[in-house]
Design an enzyme around this catalytic site. Structure first.
Site, PDB file in Angstrom:
ATOM      1  N   GLU A  95      39.244  10.243  39.662  1.00 35.89           N
ATOM      2  CA  GLU A  95      38.223   9.536  38.878  1.00 35.89           C
ATOM      3  C   GLU A  95      38.343   8.034  39.133  1.00 35.89           C
ATOM      4  O   GLU A  95      39.375   7.447  38.843  1.00 35.89           O
ATOM      5  CB  GLU A  95      38.432   9.837  37.394  1.00 35.89           C
ATOM      6  CG  GLU A  95      37.366   9.248  36.527  1.00 35.89           C
ATOM      7  CD  GLU A  95      37.566   9.586  35.052  1.00 35.89           C
ATOM      8  OE1 GLU A  95      38.691   9.451  34.561  1.00 35.89           O
ATOM      9  OE2 GLU A  95      36.577   9.973  34.408  1.00 35.89           O
ATOM     10  N   GLY A 105      45.423  12.089  27.201  1.00 35.83           N
ATOM     11  CA  GLY A 105      45.132  13.383  26.577  1.00 35.83           C
ATOM     12  C   GLY A 105      46.315  14.342  26.662  1.00 35.83           C
ATOM     13  O   GLY A 105      46.661  15.025  25.697  1.00 35.83           O
ATOM     14  N   CYS A 147      32.514   9.349  31.830  1.00 34.81           N
ATOM     15  CA  CYS A 147      33.333  10.527  32.113  1.00 34.81           C
ATOM     16  C   CYS A 147      32.544  11.537  32.931  1.00 34.81           C
ATOM     17  O   CYS A 147      33.079  12.224  33.783  1.00 34.81           O
ATOM     18  CB  CYS A 147      33.792  11.145  30.808  1.00 34.81           C
ATOM     19  SG  CYS A 147      32.448  11.377  29.652  1.00 34.81           S
ATOM     20  N   GLU A 149      38.463  15.177  24.873  1.00 36.03           N
ATOM     21  CA  GLU A 149      37.364  14.936  25.832  1.00 36.03           C
ATOM     22  C   GLU A 149      37.916  13.971  26.863  1.00 36.03           C
ATOM     23  O   GLU A 149      38.118  12.797  26.553  1.00 36.03           O
ATOM     24  CB  GLU A 149      36.148  14.321  25.138  1.00 36.03           C
ATOM     25  CG  GLU A 149      35.580  15.120  23.981  1.00 36.03           C
ATOM     26  CD  GLU A 149      34.910  16.388  24.425  1.00 36.03           C
ATOM     27  OE1 GLU A 149      34.675  16.575  25.634  1.00 36.03           O
ATOM     28  OE2 GLU A 149      34.633  17.222  23.552  1.00 36.03           O
ATOM     29  N   LYS A 189      40.537   4.809  15.488  1.00 36.86           N
ATOM     30  CA  LYS A 189      41.097   3.731  16.313  1.00 36.86           C
ATOM     31  C   LYS A 189      40.195   3.484  17.513  1.00 36.86           C
ATOM     32  O   LYS A 189      40.111   4.310  18.422  1.00 36.86           O
ATOM     33  CB  LYS A 189      42.501   4.084  16.808  1.00 36.86           C
ATOM     34  CG  LYS A 189      43.251   2.826  17.227  1.00 36.86           C
ATOM     35  CD  LYS A 189      44.350   3.046  18.232  1.00 36.86           C
ATOM     36  CE  LYS A 189      43.865   3.174  19.635  1.00 36.86           C
ATOM     37  NZ  LYS A 189      43.175   1.984  20.189  1.00 36.86           N
ATOM     38  N   GLY A 227      39.193  10.055  26.028  1.00 34.70           N
ATOM     39  CA  GLY A 227      39.851   9.055  26.861  1.00 34.70           C
ATOM     40  C   GLY A 227      40.351   9.697  28.135  1.00 34.70           C
ATOM     41  O   GLY A 227      39.825  10.721  28.589  1.00 34.70           O
ATOM     42  N   SER A 228      41.377   9.106  28.695  1.00 36.06           N
ATOM     43  CA  SER A 228      41.857   9.560  30.006  1.00 36.06           C
ATOM     44  C   SER A 228      42.657  10.854  29.886  1.00 36.06           C
ATOM     45  O   SER A 228      43.235  11.154  28.836  1.00 36.06           O
ATOM     46  CB  SER A 228      42.750   8.464  30.613  1.00 36.06           C
ATOM     47  OG  SER A 228      43.855   8.243  29.763  1.00 36.06           O
ATOM     48  N   THR A 229      42.702  11.571  30.984  1.00 30.69           N
ATOM     49  CA  THR A 229      43.466  12.826  31.018  1.00 30.69           C
ATOM     50  C   THR A 229      44.954  12.538  30.819  1.00 30.69           C
ATOM     51  O   THR A 229      45.655  13.296  30.139  1.00 30.69           O
ATOM     52  CB  THR A 229      43.185  13.567  32.339  1.00 30.69           C
ATOM     53  OG1 THR A 229      41.805  13.960  32.314  1.00 30.69           O
ATOM     54  CG2 THR A 229      44.052  14.798  32.507  1.00 30.69           C
TER      55      THR A 229
HETATM   56  P1  NAD Z   1      42.475   5.677  27.621  1.00 30.59           P
HETATM   57  O1  NAD Z   1      42.973   7.068  27.604  1.00 30.59           O
HETATM   58  O2  NAD Z   1      43.292   4.647  28.258  1.00 30.59           O
HETATM   59  O3  NAD Z   1      42.191   5.158  26.138  1.00 30.59           O
HETATM   60  C1  NAD Z   1      41.389   5.871  25.226  1.00 30.59           C
HETATM   61  C2  NAD Z   1      41.852   5.580  23.825  1.00 30.59           C
HETATM   62  O4  NAD Z   1      43.163   6.099  23.669  1.00 30.59           O
HETATM   63  C3  NAD Z   1      41.929   4.101  23.480  1.00 30.59           C
HETATM   64  O5  NAD Z   1      41.549   3.921  22.131  1.00 30.59           O
HETATM   65  C4  NAD Z   1      43.393   3.802  23.661  1.00 30.59           C
HETATM   66  O6  NAD Z   1      43.830   2.708  22.879  1.00 30.59           O
HETATM   67  C5  NAD Z   1      44.016   5.084  23.162  1.00 30.59           C
HETATM   68  N1  NAD Z   1      45.381   5.344  23.641  1.00 30.59           N
HETATM   69  C6  NAD Z   1      46.014   4.802  24.708  1.00 30.59           C
HETATM   70  N2  NAD Z   1      47.261   5.285  24.799  1.00 30.59           N
HETATM   71  C7  NAD Z   1      47.423   6.152  23.777  1.00 30.59           C
HETATM   72  C8  NAD Z   1      48.488   6.989  23.349  1.00 30.59           C
HETATM   73  N3  NAD Z   1      49.653   7.017  23.988  1.00 30.59           N
HETATM   74  N4  NAD Z   1      48.306   7.779  22.265  1.00 30.59           N
HETATM   75  C9  NAD Z   1      47.117   7.786  21.614  1.00 30.59           C
HETATM   76  N5  NAD Z   1      46.077   7.002  21.964  1.00 30.59           N
HETATM   77  C10 NAD Z   1      46.228   6.196  23.038  1.00 30.59           C
HETATM   78  O7  NAD Z   1      41.022   5.776  28.278  1.00 30.59           O
HETATM   79  P2  NAD Z   1      39.993   4.611  28.533  1.00 30.59           P
HETATM   80  O8  NAD Z   1      40.449   3.895  29.742  1.00 30.59           O
HETATM   81  O9  NAD Z   1      39.757   3.846  27.291  1.00 30.59           O
HETATM   82  O10 NAD Z   1      38.659   5.442  28.825  1.00 30.59           O
HETATM   83  C11 NAD Z   1      38.378   5.930  30.065  1.00 30.59           C
HETATM   84  C12 NAD Z   1      38.696   7.406  30.144  1.00 30.59           C
HETATM   85  O11 NAD Z   1      38.022   8.120  29.116  1.00 30.59           O
HETATM   86  C13 NAD Z   1      38.196   8.011  31.430  1.00 30.59           C
HETATM   87  O12 NAD Z   1      39.165   8.852  31.983  1.00 30.59           O
HETATM   88  C14 NAD Z   1      36.980   8.820  30.999  1.00 30.59           C
HETATM   89  O13 NAD Z   1      36.662   9.871  31.836  1.00 30.59           O
HETATM   90  C15 NAD Z   1      37.356   9.262  29.641  1.00 30.59           C
HETATM   91  N6  NAD Z   1      36.168   9.571  28.846  1.00 30.59           N
HETATM   92  C16 NAD Z   1      35.890  10.884  28.578  1.00 30.59           C
HETATM   93  C17 NAD Z   1      34.737  11.220  27.864  1.00 30.59           C
HETATM   94  C18 NAD Z   1      34.419  12.663  27.561  1.00 30.59           C
HETATM   95  O14 NAD Z   1      33.617  12.901  26.658  1.00 30.59           O
HETATM   96  N7  NAD Z   1      35.001  13.623  28.252  1.00 30.59           N
HETATM   97  C19 NAD Z   1      33.888  10.225  27.405  1.00 30.59           C
HETATM   98  C20 NAD Z   1      34.204   8.891  27.695  1.00 30.59           C
HETATM   99  C21 NAD Z   1      35.355   8.575  28.412  1.00 30.59           C
END
Ligand code: NAD
Length: 503
Positions: free
Chosen positions: A405, A256, A307, A273, A198, A251-253
């Site tokens: 962040e 996560g 990130c 991550e 996704k 994605g975001s903490t």
């Molecule tokens: P996000 O958590 O909003 O979204 C990430 C993904 O998760 C998207 O595909 C989103 O549609 C999906 N998602 C949203 N809600 C969900 C849920 N309830 N259940 C399952 N999936 C869901 O993050 P973002 O705004 O897209 O990305 C930015 C964040 O990602 C930042 O916090 C950044 O630090 C982190 N990030 C981490 C790394 C790493 O390797 N540690 C790399 C890149 C980005």
């Protein structure tokens, strides 16, 4: 105050990318392009101009179930993917990498337009590294070995086998769309898993083009399913589905944590991550030419939407004023503009809501007493979402701008006096993703490195990445690792087989 962006030479959109963007895109389920059952259509916007660049289908809950069902069917013991030799799986992955290379320029144009990153970066980093990842894990495919165990039981043979974990749900963010997709797809496929990927709502396009190449490479139907759509709607279906065994999430903490809670109920294997607030530390004996350039790249690359961004810069007090002056000078030279403009070094933010988030942090920092060294203003240019690269100082360790962040091109600079003190302050964060150390004294650098509770330490460099080198976090930056052999392990289970040799 706003700053006008001067007009520049715009690189024309690659004809193959233009042709791709002009088509409608459906869901990729079971090797076919299929219209959503209960989803709909969405549009993709160029964050550098605000213009609509493509339309694509988004899945609903029923579509998520269809995608998982396809992955489950492709994982049946007699399915083509399961009876295929490891060497044949490797050939498919190598074929995919070759196709990606053949279409590198086209993929880069799609990625740049959709995500806002400068074209050269999209081509030479994102797509180039995605190709390297696929090749790196293709090489592992036929090197996944079990062991013979010297058990203390007479006449008994004991061996282990490494088997694919099953159906893997791969959920990725918008900041490195095709690259992070390949961080996860490549090891999952090398291990022999089947997948539902996704992409993020904002950036589905490069992964949809990747799906076409996956199809052209000859992967059996259902091995890779691509399901654009809403995270809050589809995420829980994928994470809680009883037939999904493994979730790999970047994605975001906040999300996560939610995934970890949901996955706990089904005892799912999970790698996370997540976010970061990484410290970059310059000692007075550093090579300042490198350190200044490195500190700027650590926060302004990808418009700070990384990130691992080095967003907290700690500077040994005697050189604080020099570093601030040189950072200011350097930052002013960064060319901000549309991602397809020839000389752009920093593109737009991903969305208006991201701009609002970043600007709210800047307002709060100002009211907390921060001083702007350089930047801080939006650009007014063809409806793009541009912000000047920004450096702030006179901030406190407890300020939101130092602790949270921001995910934008905003650096905070703080002085320090002692190694132990800066280690303590660098570690005083809920995150633990990365840190940078700049000094000519390598013994000192290694002493500090040992004290830092982070997943990656960069000494006299920042943000290096390689398919072979594991990457991930401590603390709330997540668990598990992307990249490297270690990531392969997360897509494998060990089966221990005992045989009584007397019968
Ligand atoms: P996000 O958590 O909003 O979204 C990430 C993904 O998760 C998207 O595909 C989103 O549609 C999906 N998602 C949203 N809600 C969900 C849920 N309830 N259940 C399952 N999936 C869901 O993050 P973002 O705004 O897209 O990305 C930015 C964040 O990602 C930042 O916090 C950044 O630090 C982190 N990030 C981490 C790394 C790493 O390797 N540690 C790399 C890149 C980005």
């Amino acid at each position: 105050m706003t700053t006008e962006v001067p007009s520049r030479t715009r690189i024309p959109v690659h004809p193959d990318a233009a042709e791709f963007l002009g088509r409608d895109h459906q869901l990729f389920i079971n090797g076919e392009w299929t219209t959503p059952r209960d989803g709909g259509m969405s549009v993709s916007l160029d964050p550098g101009s605000g213009e609509q660049i493509a339309t694509f289908a988004v899945g609903g809950k029923q579509d998520a179930h269809r995608a998982v069902a396809a992955a489950v069917a492709a994982f049946e013991p007699d399915a083509p993917w399961r009876v295929m030799s490891a060497a044949s799986r490797a050939r498919l992955l190598f074929a995919l990498a070759d196709l990606m290379e053949e279409h590198q320029e086209e993929l880069a144009h799609i990625e740049a337009l959709d995500s806002g990153k400068p074209l050269a970066v999209a081509r030479d980093f994102d797509v180039a590294y995605a190709i390297r990842h696929v090749r790196y894990f293709a090489g592992w495919t036929n090197k996944i070995e079990g062991a013979t165990i010297p058990v203390d039981v007479p006449d008994m043979m004991c061996r282990t086998e490494r088997t694919p974990v099953g159906v893997a749900a791969l959920i990725v963010p918008w900041n490195y769309p095709i690259l992070i997709a390949c961080w996860k797809l490549a090891p999952a496929l090398a291990a022999g898993c089947t997948t539902v990927l996704k992409p993020a709502e904002q950036t589905s396009l490069s992964v949809l083009r990747l799906a076409e190449l996956i199809s052209d490479a000859g992967f059996p139907p259902g091995v890779v399913n691509i399901l654009p759509g809403s995270g809050s709607e589809l995420g829980p279906v994928l994470v809680e589905h009883p037939e999904v065994e493994k979730i790999s999430f970047t994605g975001s903490t906040r999300v996560g944590e939610e995934i970890a809670r949901r996955a706990a109920t089904g005892i799912k294997r999970v790698t996370l991550e997540l976010g970061g607030k990484s410290a970059n530390i310059i000692f007075a004996d550093a090579n300042l030419d490198h350190a200044i350039e490195g500190a700027a790249a650590a926060i302004f690359s990808n418009t700070g939407q990384m990130c691992s961004a080095g967003s907290r810069l700690y500077v040994e007090r005697p050189i604080l004023d020099t570093v601030l002056a040189r950072l200011k000078e350097h930052t002013k030279t960064i060319v901000v503009g549309h991602q397809l403009d020839e000389d752009t070094q920093m593109g737009p933010l991903i969305s208006k809501s991201q701009m609002t988030t970043v600007c709210n942090y800047l307002d709060r920092a100002a009211s907390d007493g921060a001083r702007t060294v350089v930047g801080g203003n939006p650009h007014t240019d063809h409806d793009g979402i541009f912000l000047e690269p920004t450096v702030l100082t006179d901030v406190n360790d407890d300020d939101a701008i130092v602790r949270e962040e921001v995910f934008g091109p905003v650096l905070v600079v703080l002085p320090f006096d002692e190694l132990d003190e800066v280690a303590r302050r660098a570690n005083d964060s809920e995150y633990g993703l990365a840190a940078g150390i700049w000094t000519r004294d390598i013994a000192k650098a290694n002493r500090l490195s040992n004290l830092l509770r982070v997943g990656s330490v960069y000494i006299n460099t920042y943000g290096q990445s390689d398919a072979a080198a594991p990457f991930g976090g401590f603390k709330k930056s997540g668990y598990g690792r992307d990249m490297g052999r270690q990531n392969l392990e997360y897509f494998l289970e060990t089966r221990t087989v005992w045989t009584d040799l007397r019968l």
